[in-house]
Every structure is written in C-alpha cells, then in structure tokens.
Motif scaffolding. Structure first.
Motif, PDB file in Angstrom:
ATOM      1  N   LEU A 165      -2.720   8.234   9.910  1.00 24.47           N
ATOM      2  CA  LEU A 165      -1.730   7.220  10.282  1.00 24.47           C
ATOM      3  C   LEU A 165      -1.371   6.360   9.072  1.00 24.47           C
ATOM      4  O   LEU A 165      -0.186   6.161   8.753  1.00 24.47           O
ATOM      5  CB  LEU A 165      -2.306   6.351  11.405  1.00 24.47           C
ATOM      6  CG  LEU A 165      -1.374   5.300  11.988  1.00 24.47           C
ATOM      7  CD1 LEU A 165      -0.282   5.983  12.791  1.00 24.47           C
ATOM      8  CD2 LEU A 165      -2.159   4.344  12.891  1.00 24.47           C
ATOM      9  N   ALA A 166      -2.406   5.870   8.369  1.00 21.90           N
ATOM     10  CA  ALA A 166      -2.158   5.010   7.215  1.00 21.90           C
ATOM     11  C   ALA A 166      -1.414   5.787   6.130  1.00 21.90           C
ATOM     12  O   ALA A 166      -0.486   5.259   5.497  1.00 21.90           O
ATOM     13  CB  ALA A 166      -3.484   4.467   6.674  1.00 21.90           C
ATOM     14  N   GLY A 167      -1.799   7.065   5.939  1.00 18.54           N
ATOM     15  CA  GLY A 167      -1.136   7.888   4.925  1.00 18.54           C
ATOM     16  C   GLY A 167       0.334   8.088   5.243  1.00 18.54           C
ATOM     17  O   GLY A 167       1.207   7.972   4.371  1.00 18.54           O
ATOM     18  N   ALA A 168       0.638   8.354   6.534  1.00 19.36           N
ATOM     19  CA  ALA A 168       2.026   8.573   6.938  1.00 19.36           C
ATOM     20  C   ALA A 168       2.849   7.305   6.722  1.00 19.36           C
ATOM     21  O   ALA A 168       3.963   7.350   6.191  1.00 19.36           O
ATOM     22  CB  ALA A 168       2.070   9.002   8.404  1.00 19.36           C
ATOM     23  N   LEU A 169       2.272   6.162   7.117  1.00 18.23           N
ATOM     24  CA  LEU A 169       3.017   4.903   6.966  1.00 18.23           C
ATOM     25  C   LEU A 169       3.220   4.566   5.488  1.00 18.23           C
ATOM     26  O   LEU A 169       4.254   4.014   5.105  1.00 18.23           O
ATOM     27  CB  LEU A 169       2.283   3.762   7.681  1.00 18.23           C
ATOM     28  CG  LEU A 169       2.303   3.864   9.207  1.00 18.23           C
ATOM     29  CD1 LEU A 169       1.453   2.771   9.835  1.00 18.23           C
ATOM     30  CD2 LEU A 169       3.747   3.775   9.714  1.00 18.23           C
ATOM     31  N   MET A 170       2.235   4.926   4.633  1.00 18.62           N
ATOM     32  CA  MET A 170       2.386   4.672   3.199  1.00 18.62           C
ATOM     33  C   MET A 170       3.506   5.531   2.630  1.00 18.62           C
ATOM     34  O   MET A 170       4.323   5.054   1.836  1.00 18.62           O
ATOM     35  CB  MET A 170       1.073   4.967   2.460  1.00 18.62           C
ATOM     36  CG  MET A 170       0.151   3.761   2.395  1.00 18.62           C
ATOM     37  SD  MET A 170      -1.118   3.949   1.141  1.00 18.62           S
ATOM     38  CE  MET A 170      -2.294   4.912   2.023  1.00 18.62           C
ATOM     39  N   SER A 171       3.562   6.812   3.049  1.00 19.36           N
ATOM     40  CA  SER A 171       4.629   7.693   2.569  1.00 19.36           C
ATOM     41  C   SER A 171       5.988   7.151   3.007  1.00 19.36           C
ATOM     42  O   SER A 171       6.953   7.156   2.238  1.00 19.36           O
ATOM     43  CB  SER A 171       4.451   9.106   3.125  1.00 19.36           C
ATOM     44  OG  SER A 171       3.190   9.590   2.771  1.00 19.36           O
ATOM     45  N   LEU A 172       6.031   6.661   4.249  1.00 24.84           N
ATOM     46  CA  LEU A 172       7.281   6.102   4.768  1.00 24.84           C
ATOM     47  C   LEU A 172       7.710   4.913   3.908  1.00 24.84           C
ATOM     48  O   LEU A 172       8.869   4.810   3.484  1.00 24.84           O
ATOM     49  CB  LEU A 172       7.078   5.667   6.220  1.00 24.84           C
ATOM     50  CG  LEU A 172       8.312   5.122   6.929  1.00 24.84           C
ATOM     51  CD1 LEU A 172       9.330   6.239   7.120  1.00 24.84           C
ATOM     52  CD2 LEU A 172       7.942   4.523   8.279  1.00 24.84           C
ATOM     53  N   ALA A 173       6.749   4.023   3.622  1.00 25.80           N
ATOM     54  CA  ALA A 173       7.069   2.848   2.812  1.00 25.80           C
ATOM     55  C   ALA A 173       7.514   3.258   1.412  1.00 25.80           C
ATOM     56  O   ALA A 173       8.414   2.646   0.833  1.00 25.80           O
ATOM     57  CB  ALA A 173       5.852   1.927   2.740  1.00 25.80           C
ATOM     58  N   LEU A 174       6.898   4.330   0.870  1.00 26.75           N
ATOM     59  CA  LEU A 174       7.281   4.789  -0.478  1.00 26.75           C
ATOM     60  C   LEU A 174       8.731   5.289  -0.491  1.00 26.75           C
ATOM     61  O   LEU A 174       9.487   4.990  -1.418  1.00 26.75           O
ATOM     62  CB  LEU A 174       6.347   5.908  -0.952  1.00 26.75           C
ATOM     63  CG  LEU A 174       5.038   5.490  -1.600  1.00 26.75           C
ATOM     64  CD1 LEU A 174       4.210   6.708  -1.965  1.00 26.75           C
ATOM     65  CD2 LEU A 174       5.293   4.648  -2.854  1.00 26.75           C
ATOM     66  N   THR A 175       9.114   6.047   0.549  1.00 28.78           N
ATOM     67  CA  THR A 175      10.487   6.570   0.564  1.00 28.78           C
ATOM     68  C   THR A 175      11.488   5.439   0.737  1.00 28.78           C
ATOM     69  O   THR A 175      12.644   5.554   0.335  1.00 28.78           O
ATOM     70  CB  THR A 175      10.692   7.583   1.703  1.00 28.78           C
ATOM     71  OG1 THR A 175      10.277   6.971   2.918  1.00 28.78           O
ATOM     72  CG2 THR A 175       9.889   8.846   1.481  1.00 28.78           C
ATOM     73  N   LEU A 176      11.050   4.331   1.345  1.00 31.52           N
ATOM     74  CA  LEU A 176      11.966   3.208   1.562  1.00 31.52           C
ATOM     75  C   LEU A 176      11.831   2.163   0.454  1.00 31.52           C
ATOM     76  O   LEU A 176      12.328   1.061   0.593  1.00 31.52           O
ATOM     77  CB  LEU A 176      11.662   2.546   2.916  1.00 31.52           C
ATOM     78  CG  LEU A 176      11.808   3.437   4.152  1.00 31.52           C
ATOM     79  CD1 LEU A 176      11.337   2.706   5.395  1.00 31.52           C
ATOM     80  CD2 LEU A 176      13.254   3.885   4.301  1.00 31.52           C
ATOM     81  N   ALA A 177      11.113   2.523  -0.640  1.00 34.78           N
ATOM     82  CA  ALA A 177      10.854   1.536  -1.700  1.00 34.78           C
ATOM     83  C   ALA A 177      12.151   0.906  -2.186  1.00 34.78           C
ATOM     84  O   ALA A 177      13.164   1.593  -2.358  1.00 34.78           O
ATOM     85  CB  ALA A 177      10.125   2.194  -2.862  1.00 34.78           C
ATOM     86  N   PRO A 178      12.155  -0.421  -2.373  1.00 33.14           N
ATOM     87  CA  PRO A 178      13.383  -1.130  -2.719  1.00 33.14           C
ATOM     88  C   PRO A 178      14.001  -0.642  -4.030  1.00 33.14           C
ATOM     89  O   PRO A 178      15.219  -0.596  -4.152  1.00 33.14           O
ATOM     90  CB  PRO A 178      12.959  -2.594  -2.810  1.00 33.14           C
ATOM     91  CG  PRO A 178      11.480  -2.602  -2.762  1.00 33.14           C
ATOM     92  CD  PRO A 178      11.021  -1.328  -2.182  1.00 33.14           C
ATOM     93  N   ASN A 179      13.194  -0.304  -5.034  1.00 33.84           N
ATOM     94  CA  ASN A 179      13.753   0.172  -6.301  1.00 33.84           C
ATOM     95  C   ASN A 179      12.711   0.994  -7.040  1.00 33.84           C
ATOM     96  O   ASN A 179      11.541   0.980  -6.679  1.00 33.84           O
ATOM     97  CB  ASN A 179      14.210  -1.028  -7.160  1.00 33.84           C
ATOM     98  CG  ASN A 179      13.059  -1.997  -7.404  1.00 33.84           C
ATOM     99  OD1 ASN A 179      12.044  -1.621  -7.985  1.00 33.84           O
ATOM    100  ND2 ASN A 179      13.203  -3.228  -6.945  1.00 33.84           N
ATOM    101  N   PRO A 180      13.117   1.754  -8.067  1.00 35.31           N
ATOM    102  CA  PRO A 180      12.183   2.638  -8.782  1.00 35.31           C
ATOM    103  C   PRO A 180      10.993   1.901  -9.373  1.00 35.31           C
ATOM    104  O   PRO A 180       9.887   2.449  -9.424  1.00 35.31           O
ATOM    105  CB  PRO A 180      13.023   3.255  -9.893  1.00 35.31           C
ATOM    106  CG  PRO A 180      14.435   2.998  -9.533  1.00 35.31           C
ATOM    107  CD  PRO A 180      14.480   1.845  -8.615  1.00 35.31           C
ATOM    108  N   PHE A 181      11.199   0.649  -9.796  1.00 42.00           N
ATOM    109  CA  PHE A 181      10.074  -0.099 -10.396  1.00 42.00           C
ATOM    110  C   PHE A 181       9.007  -0.367  -9.351  1.00 42.00           C
ATOM    111  O   PHE A 181       7.810  -0.220  -9.592  1.00 42.00           O
ATOM    112  CB  PHE A 181      10.568  -1.409 -10.998  1.00 42.00           C
ATOM    113  CG  PHE A 181      11.601  -1.194 -12.059  1.00 42.00           C
ATOM    114  CD1 PHE A 181      11.240  -0.648 -13.293  1.00 42.00           C
ATOM    115  CD2 PHE A 181      12.936  -1.503 -11.827  1.00 42.00           C
ATOM    116  CE1 PHE A 181      12.197  -0.418 -14.260  1.00 42.00           C
ATOM    117  CE2 PHE A 181      13.888  -1.271 -12.786  1.00 42.00           C
ATOM    118  CZ  PHE A 181      13.537  -0.738 -14.013  1.00 42.00           C
ATOM    119  N   ALA A 182       9.475  -0.738  -8.163  1.00 35.26           N
ATOM    120  CA  ALA A 182       8.528  -0.984  -7.075  1.00 35.26           C
ATOM    121  C   ALA A 182       7.758   0.298  -6.769  1.00 35.26           C
ATOM    122  O   ALA A 182       6.540   0.279  -6.612  1.00 35.26           O
ATOM    123  CB  ALA A 182       9.277  -1.469  -5.839  1.00 35.26           C
TER     124      ALA A 182
END
Lengths: 224, 330
Positions: B153-170
């Motif tokens: 669950l945590a891994g999936a949510l982390m991947s989701l957050a990564l794809t929605l990252a505000p910008n490349p630096f983040a």
C-alpha cells in the motif's frame, strides 16, 4: 492447583468439550485416554489456561508440555531446559541440572537440539518442564517418539514425581500402558468424560465405552 | 533475565560479557574515527565543522544502526523467521510515505523538520494499520501478512505521489531521500530521532524472556507466562518507534536489520535473548563504518559524489541474503 468444573468449550461453532469436570490431585498420576479427536488435548489446554474461559494457573506452579513441536531455533539441550526458569525470572543452575539428570540427558547438555534424535529432543522438552519445579505437570503425550525402554523409564519417572507430591496429568494414547503406571485413568470420548476410575478398572471401562473387549490392544480403539 | 551467581552458563564460542566489551570498544573507535573523517578530507576539523556536521552524522549512524540491528534481532525472534527485518513489516515504507507527503505538499520547503516529522507520523500511522490489519489474535503469520499488505500500500501510494510530483527537482529530491543517507543532517535531526529511537530500544531490550519462550511455540510461551500476543505487540510497537524514527530521519536504509543478527549467531548461538545486545552494538558499528566508507569514496575513487548510504548497505546486504538462503536450503 488448577481444576475444571463443568467446563464447556466451543471453538468456531464446533463443540469441543461438554461439561468437563476434572480435579487433579497431588500425589496422583492421572492419565487422560481416548481416541483421536476425543478432546484430551483440549482438556489439558483448559487446565493449562490456554483456551478462553479455562483455568488461569500461575506459570510458576503449573508447567505444560505441548504435543511435539520442534523449537524454531537450534538451541542446545541445556538452553531448552533453562527456558523452564522463565516463569521464575532466573536461570538457576541447580533445578536445570536436576531436570537434565532426571530425564537422563545430562551428557547432551551442550548438544544442539537439531543434531540429536527425536526421542532425546523429547526428553529435552520434558527436562524444561522439570526445570520449572512445578507442583502440577500437564503433559501431552510425553512418550511420543520414545522407544519402549525410554517410554517406560519416563512413565516410571512421572509416577515417582507424583508420589513425591506433585499432581501429574498425562495424555496417553495407549490405555494398557496407562494402566501400568497411572493411579487414576480418565476416559475421554466426544468431548465428554466417559469414565473416571482407578487404573485397575480402566480396561473394563474402556471396553464398555469404546465397544472393545478388555485385554484387546488400544490400537483397536475406534476412530471417530 | 536475572543472572544469579550460579546461573547456567551458555555454551557459546565466546563469553557474552567479553563479546559485549569488545563490541562496545569497537563502537567507540568507529565513532571516534567517524568524527575525524570529513566529506572532503581526513583529519581533525575545526570545532564548528565537527560539532555541526560530523557529530550529528556520527550520532545518527550510531543511533540508527543500533535501532535497525536490534529491530532485526527482535523481529526474527518474534516472528520465528530468519528473514524478518523492519522493512518486512512495512514500517520503513510507511515512514517513507509520510515523509513524501510532507515533501509533496511543500511543507518541507517552508519548514525543514517537516520531512522527518512526516516520516515519524507515517511510521506511527503504519503501526496503527499494522495492529489493525493483524487483528486481535496477533500471530506471526498474520503480522507478516499485514506487514506485506502495508508495504504494498505504502509503495503504491509513493509511486502515485512520484508520478504527480510538482516538478523534476522535487522528483529528484524525493528519490534521493528514499535512497537513504545521513549527509546534511543537523543536531536538530538528532534531537528529533533520538527520543523515539531510545524509547523503542528500551522496549525491545526488555523482550528477551518473551522471545525465548516463543522458541517453543505459542502455547508453550503462554504457559510460561509470556503470552505471544503481548510479545508480538511490544515487538511491533518497539520496532515502529526505533526503525520508524530511523527511516524518518535517514530514509530507506535496508538490510542492516536483516544481516546483523546473522553475523552474531555464530558467536552467541541462536537463543533470541542472547542476540539482542550484540545486535544493537554491531548494527551501530556497521552503520558508522558504512557511512564513513560512503564519505571516503570521493577521496579514493575518481567520482564526484558520494553514493547514498542506503545503496551501499543494499549492495553489501543483497549477496548476504543469497548466502543465508543457500545455507538454509537442505
């Protein structure tokens, strides 16, 4: 001392024990006999405080030996016996040494449990129970895996222990073997106590209950 | 467990007290060396650099290494599984997710400690889920299953957050944080991580008798006055505090908890309670040395940046895992 008074147990909708009353006494070797699935182990667990609603014994005074379960880690025989001191919160050498000596495995103290025979491992587990120095022993098939000589030696030890003042309750498959050593035999059938009698009358009672002629080997006991 | 004057000695290759003294000495030497080795050069630095840069880093390596080593030893004993480690229970991923959420909402930009605090919060929430998912009758297998579910669950949510990252630096910063490391940590990080780690370690060190009793199965443990549910619950809470706070401050440093108890077994035997102290010390030594090695890489090799600490521990730990698996095969 722990006892059961009209104790019933239902697990997962299945009635395991029905109104079981059992009062083990000091100075007595009590054998629980009966076919597979009759509820012998459940009665022992209820006495040991391992089922909901059962007795709540003090672990310093009541020691329980489960049916054969291999330890998860390769401890030495000495370390296994020392685990019996956990309820006391110490690791005293004297009771552990006595226990190993009484169970005849003193020479194996430093041997790893996974490198010795099944019968020796069983005796190491029994030594753990003796190391607690309890007033009451609850033993589930303590002679499983033992050759006939060792089997008789352990039962003789348990009878001596009882006669020295402890209450000893053992689950045994073989009624004939039980009659040789036990003072009292309780026959268990379908979750009930079918008979509670002196050892001398046990074979006749077993024959009546299980439809088995007296004197016929217990291997002919019907399985449910 | 009390050690009376006539307590039973354990038959092991080395006396427990001698081993503890040696490990403690080794830890002091490693920590002292760590204070003398900087990012750019070797040798004593000015008071300011030592205090502000090297001291926090060393303290964190000792605290986190100890927490991870001890957590591994306790979990392997509690779950009776030689492959258990804090990552298995999902505590580390949950802490990672918490930190990522703090980062994602820009909290970390405005307020630096938000990242580790998010991690701590994530570890706490993860633990609550773990105890909830595991149910009331917490047994070894159900705890492992709950941990695997939480990790996924945590891994999936982390991947989701990564794809929605505000910008490349983040994206880059989150990724780097997830790799785990101790660079640029300040004394404020130590102040944040130390209380939960020390609390967790204290709780875990008291579990010796409960873990020893579990060696003989759950029924026997209960009959010895050590209910397995209580032991497992305390192990889970202690590990969430110790390993969760570690992950919150240092990111995902894997394999320390898994490897350290296996390193100790040949010396102290397999009795779970005998492994606790030595695993705590060895974890601290190993992470301090690993972090020193990471800092020395740019001095020794023609590379511009030090590799992340988590990468180093995984590079060393993964082959070790294979070795354990091969040795366990009949």
């Amino acid at each position: 001392m722990t006892r059961l008074d009209r104790f019933s147990l239902t697990l997962g909708g299945r009635q395991i024990l029905r109104e079981v009353t059992l009062h083990p006494k000091r100075g007595e070797l009590l054998a629980l006999c009966g076919p597979n699935g009759a509820g012998k182990t459940s009665i022992l667990k209820a006495l040991a405080g391992l089922v909901p609603g059962g007795a709540r014994p003090d672990p310093r005074h009541v020691a329980y030996l489960a049916q054969n379960t291999p330890p998860s880690w390769a401890l030495t025989v000495g370390q296994i016996a020392t685990l019996g001191r956990i309820p006391h919160g110490d690791r005293l050498a004297a009771p552990v040494g006595n226990a190993l000596r009484r169970c005849g495995i003193e020479s194996l103290r430093d041997a790893r449990i996974d490198r010795i025979s099944g019968g020796e491992a069983r005796r190491a587990m029994l030594a753990r129970v003796f190391a607690t120095e309890p007033g009451m022993f609850l033993l589930d098939e303590p002679t499983a895996d033992l050759d006939p000589a060792a089997c008789h030696a352990i039962l003789r030890l348990l009878r001596e222990t009882a006669e020295a003042g402890a209450a000893v309750v053992v689950v045994l498959h073989a009624v004939e073997l039980a009659t040789e050593y036990a003072h009292r035999i309780v026959l268990v059938d379908q979750g009930r106590i079918a008979a509670d009698c002196p050892a001398a009358q046990a074979l006749a009672a077993a024959a009546a209950i299980f439809g088995m002629r007296a004197g016929v080997g217990p291997r002919l006991l019907p399985n449910p | 467990m009390g050690h009376g004057r006539d307590a039973v000695p354990d038959k092991t290759t080395i006396d427990a007290r001698t081993l503890t003294v040696w490990l403690a000495l080794l830890l002091v030497c490693a920590a002292a060396a760590s204070l003398l080795i900087g990012d750019g050069f070797v040798g004593p630095a000015s008071g300011l650099i030592t205090m502000e840069i090297r001291l926090p880093r060393t303290l964190l390596a000792v605290l986190i290494g100890g927490a991870l080593g001890l957590s591994g030893a306790v979990l392997q004993g509690a779950l009776r599984n030689p492959l258990a480690d804090p990552g298995l229970l999902g505590i580390t991923p949950a802490a990672g997710l918490g930190a990522m959420i703090a980062f994602y909402w820009g909290l970390a930009g405005q307020f630096a400690p938000a990242l580790p605090m998010g991690g701590l919060l994530g570890a706490g929430l993860g633990l609550t889920c773990l105890l909830g998912l595991g149910g009331r009758g917490l047994s070894g297998p159900s705890l492992i299953l709950a941990g695997v579910a939480l990790s996924a669950l945590a891994g999936a949510l982390m991947s989701l957050a990564l794809t929605l990252a505000p910008n490349p630096f983040a994206l880059a910063e989150i990724t780097f944080w997830l790799m785990g490391g101790l660079e640029d940590r300040a004394l404020s990080h130590v102040a944040m991580a130390a209380p939960p780690i020390l609390l967790g370690v204290t709780l875990l060190l008291r579990l010796g008798p409960g873990l020893d009793a579990l060696t003989l199965g759950e029924d026997t443990a209960a009959s010895l006055g050590q209910p397995p549910t209580r032991t497992l619950r305390h192990a889970a809470i202690g590990c969430a505090l110790a390993a969760g706070a570690s992950a919150a401050v240092a990111g995902g440093i894997g394999f320390v908890g898994l490897v350290v108890p296996h390193l100790m077994r040949p010396f102290v035997g397999e009795r779970p309670s005998a492994l606790l102290g030595p695993s705590l010390l060895t974890g601290a030594i190993m992470l301090t040395l690993a972090d020193m090695l990471v800092r020395m890489v740019p001095l020794l090799l023609p590379v511009s940046a030090a590799p992340p600490l988590g990468v180093l521990t995984a590079l060393v730990g993964a082959p070790f895992l294979v070795r354990i698996a091969r040795r366990m095969a009949p």
